[in-house]
Design an enzyme around this catalytic site. Structure first.
Site, PDB file in Angstrom:
ATOM      1  N   GLU A 186      -5.163  -4.777  10.594  1.00  0.00           N
ATOM      2  CA  GLU A 186      -4.121  -3.772  10.802  1.00  0.00           C
ATOM      3  C   GLU A 186      -4.395  -3.030  12.109  1.00  0.00           C
ATOM      4  OE1 GLU A 186      -2.157  -2.552   6.843  1.00  0.00           O
ATOM      5  OE2 GLU A 186      -3.922  -1.320   7.108  1.00  0.00           O
ATOM      6  N   HIS A 219      -9.472   1.076   4.938  1.00  0.00           N
ATOM      7  CA  HIS A 219      -8.182   1.262   5.612  1.00  0.00           C
ATOM      8  C   HIS A 219      -8.374   2.251   6.760  1.00  0.00           C
ATOM      9  CE1 HIS A 219      -4.084   2.440   6.456  1.00  0.00           C
ATOM     10  NE2 HIS A 219      -3.700   1.335   5.837  1.00  0.00           N
ATOM     11  N   LYS A 251       0.144   4.212  -0.263  1.00  0.00           N
ATOM     12  CA  LYS A 251      -0.483   5.398   0.355  1.00  0.00           C
ATOM     13  C   LYS A 251      -0.272   6.625  -0.551  1.00  0.00           C
ATOM     14  CE  LYS A 251      -0.101   3.137   4.796  1.00  0.00           C
ATOM     15  NZ  LYS A 251      -0.021   3.230   6.246  1.00  0.00           N
ATOM     16  N   SER A 288       3.638  -2.096  10.424  1.00  0.00           N
ATOM     17  CA  SER A 288       5.072  -2.212  10.692  1.00  0.00           C
ATOM     18  C   SER A 288       5.640  -3.583  10.342  1.00  0.00           C
ATOM     19  CB  SER A 288       5.389  -1.843  12.144  1.00  0.00           C
ATOM     20  OG  SER A 288       5.062  -0.477  12.391  1.00  0.00           O
ATOM     21  N   GLY A 322       2.902   2.316  10.936  1.00  0.00           N
ATOM     22  CA  GLY A 322       3.901   3.367  10.826  1.00  0.00           C
ATOM     23  C   GLY A 322       4.621   3.696  12.121  1.00  0.00           C
ATOM     24  N   ASN A 349       0.878  -1.177   0.000  1.00  0.00           N
ATOM     25  CA  ASN A 349       0.000   0.000   0.000  1.00  0.00           C
ATOM     26  C   ASN A 349       0.911   1.221   0.000  1.00  0.00           C
ATOM     27  OD1 ASN A 349      -1.781   2.068   0.464  1.00  0.00           O
ATOM     28  ND2 ASN A 349      -2.377   1.387   2.531  1.00  0.00           N
ATOM     29  N   GLU A 406      -6.751   4.676   7.739  1.00  0.00           N
ATOM     30  CA  GLU A 406      -6.529   6.089   7.386  1.00  0.00           C
ATOM     31  C   GLU A 406      -7.742   6.676   6.665  1.00  0.00           C
ATOM     32  OE1 GLU A 406      -2.726   5.378   5.554  1.00  0.00           O
ATOM     33  OE2 GLU A 406      -1.946   4.840   7.526  1.00  0.00           O
TER      34      GLU A 406
HETATM   35  P1  13P Z   1       3.229   0.399   7.712  1.00  0.00           P
HETATM   36  O1  13P Z   1       3.732  -0.870   7.080  1.00  0.00           O
HETATM   37  O2  13P Z   1       3.929   1.621   7.227  1.00  0.00           O
HETATM   38  O3  13P Z   1       3.124   0.287   9.184  1.00  0.00           O
HETATM   39  O4  13P Z   1       1.716   0.584   7.156  1.00  0.00           O
HETATM   40  C1  13P Z   1       0.835  -0.471   7.240  1.00  0.00           C
HETATM   41  C2  13P Z   1      -0.386  -0.111   6.476  1.00  0.00           C
HETATM   42  O5  13P Z   1      -1.139   0.764   6.876  1.00  0.00           O
HETATM   43  C3  13P Z   1      -0.628  -0.807   5.212  1.00  0.00           C
HETATM   44  O6  13P Z   1      -1.907  -0.577   4.731  1.00  0.00           O
END
Ligand code: 13P
Length: 254
Positions: free
Chosen positions: A170, A100, A14, A216, A176, A12, A102
């Site tokens: 997640e 997601h 982002k 992560s 992150g 992803n 976010e």
């Molecule tokens: P990270 O791998 O940066 O923690 O992000 C995970 C994520 O949100 C994937 O959709």
């Protein structure tokens, strides 16, 4: 991982990447997949909308899969700034993320909206990657299993099968941050998801539906997470922007 389920390693990206970066990363990954004699995993790239077409061109014929990061629940119409699942399919996407954390935070997406979007994805012939996960406050309050069970129950669209749906667990506090649940904690949530799917979809679909872990995931922790019995791949953010890291994670599949 259980042998009946083929691992899915999903990147992803982002809101990252200009055309040149995206094309270079996609071309590099396509080359790496071509070098695998018999890859034991599927790979999915979810670039931002602006890069889908150029990444699609860069990976054409490589076996890498293409996906969007979000879609609207409606097929078309007056929804400024949105894209429909059919538009993603038209660009060559086979997958789209739904819900997601976010999107849930930045755009206030509710479980009902996530369900509608995932349903629109299925209707357009896409595989929906339905994302769920508890916040740090919910975890501290001992609500992890309850929150994930509720999000799953309320976000899973009608018509979901092992062939057209993937679940991504997640934990919001792990995204992150460099933090991850213990292996026992991760497996506990994945097993709960599998049990809920069993109740909703029956044993065959539940047994075959892929449940990804995200938050992560890095080359240093991927092997042990991917070896858990109910972890069938990863949804990777930061580490998916680096070809070496992303490929090391893919090659950690058991
Ligand atoms: P990270 O791998 O940066 O923690 O992000 C995970 C994520 O949100 C994937 O959709």
């Amino acid at each position: 991982m259980t042998p009946s389920r083929r691992p899915l390693i999903a990147g992803n990206w982002k809101m990252n990447g200009m055309r040149e970066d995206g094309q270079a990363l996609a071309t590099e990954l396509a080359g790496r997949l071509r070098q695998e004699a018999a890859p034991a995993f599927d790979v999915l790239l979810c670039p931002p909308f602006t890069l889908i077409a150029s990444v699609g061109a860069a990976i054409a014929g490589s076996g890498l899969h293409l996906g969007g990061q979000a879609c609207h629940a409606k097929g078309k119409g007056a929804h400024t700034g949105d894209v429909s699942a059919a538009m993603l399919a038209d660009l060559g996407c086979a997958f789209v993320l739904a819900g997601h954390s976010e999107r849930r935070t930045d755009h206030g997406e509710t479980n009902a909206e996530v369900k509608a979007k995932a349903g629109a994805a299925l209707a357009a012939g896409l595989t929906a990657v339905v994302c769920i996960g508890e916040t740090e406050a919910e975890r501290k309050a001992g609500k992890t299993l309850h929150v994930n069970g509720t999000q799953l129950a309320e976000s899973l669209p009608a018509g979901a099968t092992a062939a057209n749906t993937v679940i991504a667990y997640e934990p919001v506090w792990a995204i992150g941050t460099g933090l991850t649940p213990t292996l026992e904690e991760a497996q506990e949530v994945h097993a709960l998801i599998r049990a809920e799917l069993f109740g909703r979809l029956g044993p065959d679909e539940a047994e075959n539906l892929r449940i990804l872990y995200g938050g992560s995931m890095k080359p240093g922790n991927a092997s042990e997470l991917l070896a858990l019995p109910d972890v069938d791949g990863g949804l990777i953010g930061g580490a998916s922007l680096d070809a070496d890291d992303f490929w090391a994670i893919a090659q950690s599949c058991p």
